[in-house]
Motif scaffolding. Sequence first.
Motif, PDB file in Angstrom:
ATOM      1  N   GLY A 162       0.814  -1.204   0.000  1.00 41.25           N
ATOM      2  CA  GLY A 162       0.000   0.000   0.000  1.00 41.25           C
ATOM      3  C   GLY A 162       0.852   1.261   0.000  1.00 41.25           C
ATOM      4  N   TYR A 163       0.189   2.399  -0.097  1.00 42.11           N
ATOM      5  CA  TYR A 163       0.884   3.675  -0.203  1.00 42.11           C
ATOM      6  C   TYR A 163       0.235   4.716   0.708  1.00 42.11           C
ATOM      7  CZ  TYR A 163       2.665   1.488  -4.458  1.00 42.11           C
ATOM      8  OH  TYR A 163       3.251   0.619  -5.351  1.00 42.11           O
ATOM      9  N   TYR A 164       1.022   5.730   1.042  1.00 44.47           N
ATOM     10  CA  TYR A 164       0.473   6.850   1.823  1.00 44.47           C
ATOM     11  C   TYR A 164       1.002   8.167   1.267  1.00 44.47           C
ATOM     12  CZ  TYR A 164       5.031   6.952   4.265  1.00 44.47           C
ATOM     13  OH  TYR A 164       6.369   7.034   4.571  1.00 44.47           O
ATOM     14  N   ASP A 165       0.276   9.242   1.585  1.00 46.36           N
ATOM     15  CA  ASP A 165       0.632  10.581   1.121  1.00 46.36           C
ATOM     16  C   ASP A 165       1.780  11.119   1.971  1.00 46.36           C
ATOM     17  OD1 ASP A 165      -1.579  10.208  -0.472  1.00 46.36           O
ATOM     18  OD2 ASP A 165      -2.915  11.411   0.758  1.00 46.36           O
ATOM     19  N   PHE A 166       2.921  11.297   1.361  1.00 42.07           N
ATOM     20  CA  PHE A 166       4.135  11.661   2.090  1.00 42.07           C
ATOM     21  C   PHE A 166       4.006  12.994   2.825  1.00 42.07           C
ATOM     22  CE2 PHE A 166       8.640  13.362   1.906  1.00 42.07           C
ATOM     23  CZ  PHE A 166       9.138  12.529   2.906  1.00 42.07           C
ATOM     24  N   PHE A 167       3.330  13.966   2.215  1.00 43.06           N
ATOM     25  CA  PHE A 167       3.268  15.308   2.785  1.00 43.06           C
ATOM     26  C   PHE A 167       1.969  15.598   3.537  1.00 43.06           C
ATOM     27  CE2 PHE A 167       6.304  15.932  -0.765  1.00 43.06           C
ATOM     28  CZ  PHE A 167       7.364  16.481  -0.053  1.00 43.06           C
ATOM     29  N   LYS A 168       1.158  14.591   3.782  1.00 41.67           N
ATOM     30  CA  LYS A 168      -0.146  14.814   4.406  1.00 41.67           C
ATOM     31  C   LYS A 168      -0.032  15.635   5.696  1.00 41.67           C
ATOM     32  CE  LYS A 168      -3.874  12.394   6.809  1.00 41.67           C
ATOM     33  NZ  LYS A 168      -4.325  11.083   7.332  1.00 41.67           N
ATOM     34  N   GLY A 169      -0.921  16.643   5.808  1.00 41.98           N
ATOM     35  CA  GLY A 169      -0.968  17.471   7.010  1.00 41.98           C
ATOM     36  C   GLY A 169       0.090  18.554   7.050  1.00 41.98           C
ATOM     37  N   ARG A 170       0.711  18.841   5.913  1.00 41.03           N
ATOM     38  CA  ARG A 170       1.788  19.827   5.881  1.00 41.03           C
ATOM     39  C   ARG A 170       1.476  20.984   4.925  1.00 41.03           C
ATOM     40  NH1 ARG A 170       6.749  18.086   8.049  1.00 41.03           N
ATOM     41  NH2 ARG A 170       6.563  15.989   8.944  1.00 41.03           N
ATOM     42  N   ILE A 171       1.959  22.154   5.305  1.00 39.90           N
ATOM     43  CA  ILE A 171       1.931  23.301   4.410  1.00 39.90           C
ATOM     44  C   ILE A 171       3.000  23.071   3.352  1.00 39.90           C
ATOM     45  CG2 ILE A 171       2.386  25.782   4.225  1.00 39.90           C
ATOM     46  CD1 ILE A 171       1.220  26.025   7.067  1.00 39.90           C
ATOM     47  N   ILE A 172       2.642  23.305   2.102  1.00 43.62           N
ATOM     48  CA  ILE A 172       3.509  22.961   0.980  1.00 43.62           C
ATOM     49  C   ILE A 172       4.169  24.202   0.386  1.00 43.62           C
ATOM     50  CG2 ILE A 172       3.593  21.963  -1.330  1.00 43.62           C
ATOM     51  CD1 ILE A 172       3.164  19.910   0.877  1.00 43.62           C
ATOM     52  N   GLY A 184       8.744  21.334  -0.444  1.00 37.52           N
ATOM     53  CA  GLY A 184       9.095  21.310   0.956  1.00 37.52           C
ATOM     54  C   GLY A 184       7.779  21.303   1.724  1.00 37.52           C
ATOM     55  N   GLY A 185       7.722  20.577   2.821  1.00 38.66           N
ATOM     56  CA  GLY A 185       6.481  20.501   3.593  1.00 38.66           C
ATOM     57  C   GLY A 185       6.724  20.783   5.065  1.00 38.66           C
ATOM     58  N   ARG A 186       6.002  21.756   5.610  1.00 36.17           N
ATOM     59  CA  ARG A 186       6.128  22.134   7.021  1.00 36.17           C
ATOM     60  C   ARG A 186       4.901  21.636   7.772  1.00 36.17           C
ATOM     61  NH1 ARG A 186       5.263  24.058  12.253  1.00 36.17           N
ATOM     62  NH2 ARG A 186       6.858  25.573  12.852  1.00 36.17           N
ATOM     63  N   PRO A 227       9.733  14.985  11.970  1.00 34.90           N
ATOM     64  CA  PRO A 227      10.471  16.192  11.547  1.00 34.90           C
ATOM     65  C   PRO A 227       9.522  17.345  11.250  1.00 34.90           C
ATOM     66  CG  PRO A 227      10.397  14.578   9.767  1.00 34.90           C
ATOM     67  CD  PRO A 227       9.840  13.894  10.982  1.00 34.90           C
ATOM     68  N   LYS A 228       9.978  18.550  11.575  1.00 36.03           N
ATOM     69  CA  LYS A 228       9.162  19.733  11.293  1.00 36.03           C
ATOM     70  C   LYS A 228       9.024  19.930   9.789  1.00 36.03           C
ATOM     71  CE  LYS A 228       9.707  23.428  13.811  1.00 36.03           C
ATOM     72  NZ  LYS A 228      10.265  24.695  14.373  1.00 36.03           N
ATOM     73  N   TYR A 229      10.117  19.708   9.057  1.00 33.78           N
ATOM     74  CA  TYR A 229      10.115  19.864   7.604  1.00 33.78           C
ATOM     75  C   TYR A 229      10.446  18.552   6.907  1.00 33.78           C
ATOM     76  CZ  TYR A 229       9.888  24.988   7.753  1.00 33.78           C
ATOM     77  OH  TYR A 229       9.480  26.287   7.940  1.00 33.78           O
ATOM     78  N   LEU A 256      21.392  35.622   0.352  1.00 33.34           N
ATOM     79  CA  LEU A 256      21.225  34.190   0.556  1.00 33.34           C
ATOM     80  C   LEU A 256      20.808  33.961   2.004  1.00 33.34           C
ATOM     81  CD1 LEU A 256      21.622  31.337  -0.723  1.00 33.34           C
ATOM     82  CD2 LEU A 256      23.902  31.349   0.296  1.00 33.34           C
ATOM     83  N   VAL A 257      19.611  33.401   2.198  1.00 33.26           N
ATOM     84  CA  VAL A 257      19.096  33.166   3.547  1.00 33.26           C
ATOM     85  C   VAL A 257      18.906  31.664   3.764  1.00 33.26           C
ATOM     86  CG1 VAL A 257      18.021  35.434   3.735  1.00 33.26           C
ATOM     87  CG2 VAL A 257      16.727  33.544   2.743  1.00 33.26           C
ATOM     88  N   GLU A 258      18.352  31.314   4.919  1.00 33.35           N
ATOM     89  CA  GLU A 258      18.366  29.903   5.315  1.00 33.35           C
ATOM     90  C   GLU A 258      17.204  29.083   4.793  1.00 33.35           C
ATOM     91  OE1 GLU A 258      18.773  27.139   9.350  1.00 33.35           O
ATOM     92  OE2 GLU A 258      18.658  29.313   9.523  1.00 33.35           O
ATOM     93  N   GLY A 259      15.983  29.609   4.894  1.00 36.44           N
ATOM     94  CA  GLY A 259      14.844  28.752   4.610  1.00 36.44           C
ATOM     95  C   GLY A 259      13.761  29.395   3.769  1.00 36.44           C
ATOM     96  N   TYR A 260      12.701  28.594   3.515  1.00 33.84           N
ATOM     97  CA  TYR A 260      11.597  29.036   2.670  1.00 33.84           C
ATOM     98  C   TYR A 260      10.959  30.326   3.184  1.00 33.84           C
ATOM     99  CZ  TYR A 260      11.885  24.029   1.515  1.00 33.84           C
ATOM    100  OH  TYR A 260      12.329  22.780   1.175  1.00 33.84           O
ATOM    101  N   THR A 261      10.577  30.330   4.447  1.00 37.92           N
ATOM    102  CA  THR A 261       9.860  31.499   4.970  1.00 37.92           C
ATOM    103  C   THR A 261      10.767  32.720   5.077  1.00 37.92           C
ATOM    104  OG1 THR A 261      10.231  30.714   7.250  1.00 37.92           O
ATOM    105  CG2 THR A 261       8.144  30.122   6.198  1.00 37.92           C
ATOM    106  N   ASP A 262      12.068  32.505   5.238  1.00 35.09           N
ATOM    107  CA  ASP A 262      13.005  33.635   5.236  1.00 35.09           C
ATOM    108  C   ASP A 262      12.987  34.334   3.880  1.00 35.09           C
ATOM    109  OD1 ASP A 262      13.933  33.047   7.868  1.00 35.09           O
ATOM    110  OD2 ASP A 262      15.228  31.499   7.032  1.00 35.09           O
ATOM    111  N   VAL A 263      12.989  33.537   2.814  1.00 35.23           N
ATOM    112  CA  VAL A 263      12.925  34.102   1.466  1.00 35.23           C
ATOM    113  C   VAL A 263      11.619  34.868   1.285  1.00 35.23           C
ATOM    114  CG1 VAL A 263      12.828  33.560  -1.005  1.00 35.23           C
ATOM    115  CG2 VAL A 263      14.384  32.299   0.481  1.00 35.23           C
TER     116      VAL A 263
END
Length: 323
Positions: A220-230, A244-246, A257-259, A292-299
Amino acid sequence: MPYIKNEIIDKIYECDLCEGRLYLDPSYKILSNGTAKGLSPFVKERTPSFVVSNVKGIWKDFASGQGGKSVIDFIQAYKNLDFPEAVKLACEVLNIPIEYEKETEEQREKRQKKKTLKEIISSVKEIYKENFAGSPRGAESLRGRASEGGGDVQKENFPKLPHGLLPAQKYMQERGFSEEILSDFEIGYALAGMYEVLKERGQVSEGVALGVLKAYQNGGYYDFFKGRIIFPISDKHGHCVGFGGRVMPSEAKEGAPKYLNSPESEVFHKSELLYGFHLARNSMAQRGEVYLVEGYTDVMRMHQIGLRNCVATLGTALSAQHL
């Protein structure tokens, strides 16, 4: 079989998006701030709602809902052409000489495979975006398909808060992000039901290859990013190649993991990608510098305050491949 050289396609992507030779309607005006505006190329209207921004590297027609990130995208939509024909027309209009190169059957098959994977991941991105917006095409279609296929998407997965915002929307707005910046970066949300969608399309193996789906050890399979902001991750031309999924605080589990990020694939190579580059490239060229910054939300925060010449690596050190 010969095909148009990548170098020629790159030249088109680098062209001025506001270019007036592509849309000749008298209402279309190029402004002094790197933008242009005119009546919709797609539907009749009285008030101009077609907007082009060189700074952001995007065009958007609010009357029809269509939009894109390049001259080629626009020609495809406006003239109803496939990619090769749109490239040829762009070269003709922009006076770019077309150059071809030959490819082996193996190279052709590899190119076609990458094209197919990009089309699939683009459609997944659109579903994530629609989930975030709470639109019928996103949430409702996933719910319907999941219920038909025995998935676990139910009405309680789609609660709306008293003021009408979905939890993912509320979370991002509480972090200070405007609707405009959320739209620019095409933020999405992953609900359950993606397996059912890809199964219906006969694309489960591609979904696994792209990291959208994961296989259980016992089948079977599952949704890897389920429940995450994309956070869609795009190549230099603005084509989605990964995510990326938070995790949402309400979905967080101890030890998780958070991300999460897409795994390496035929189209996703994190050592070659910079988050936000397709939105920053014009500003970088104009200013001659980059932050050049660290992460998605920084950008996203930097872009929101007007520093659009900002990108981030994807958890890797800056290398020659990025440059």
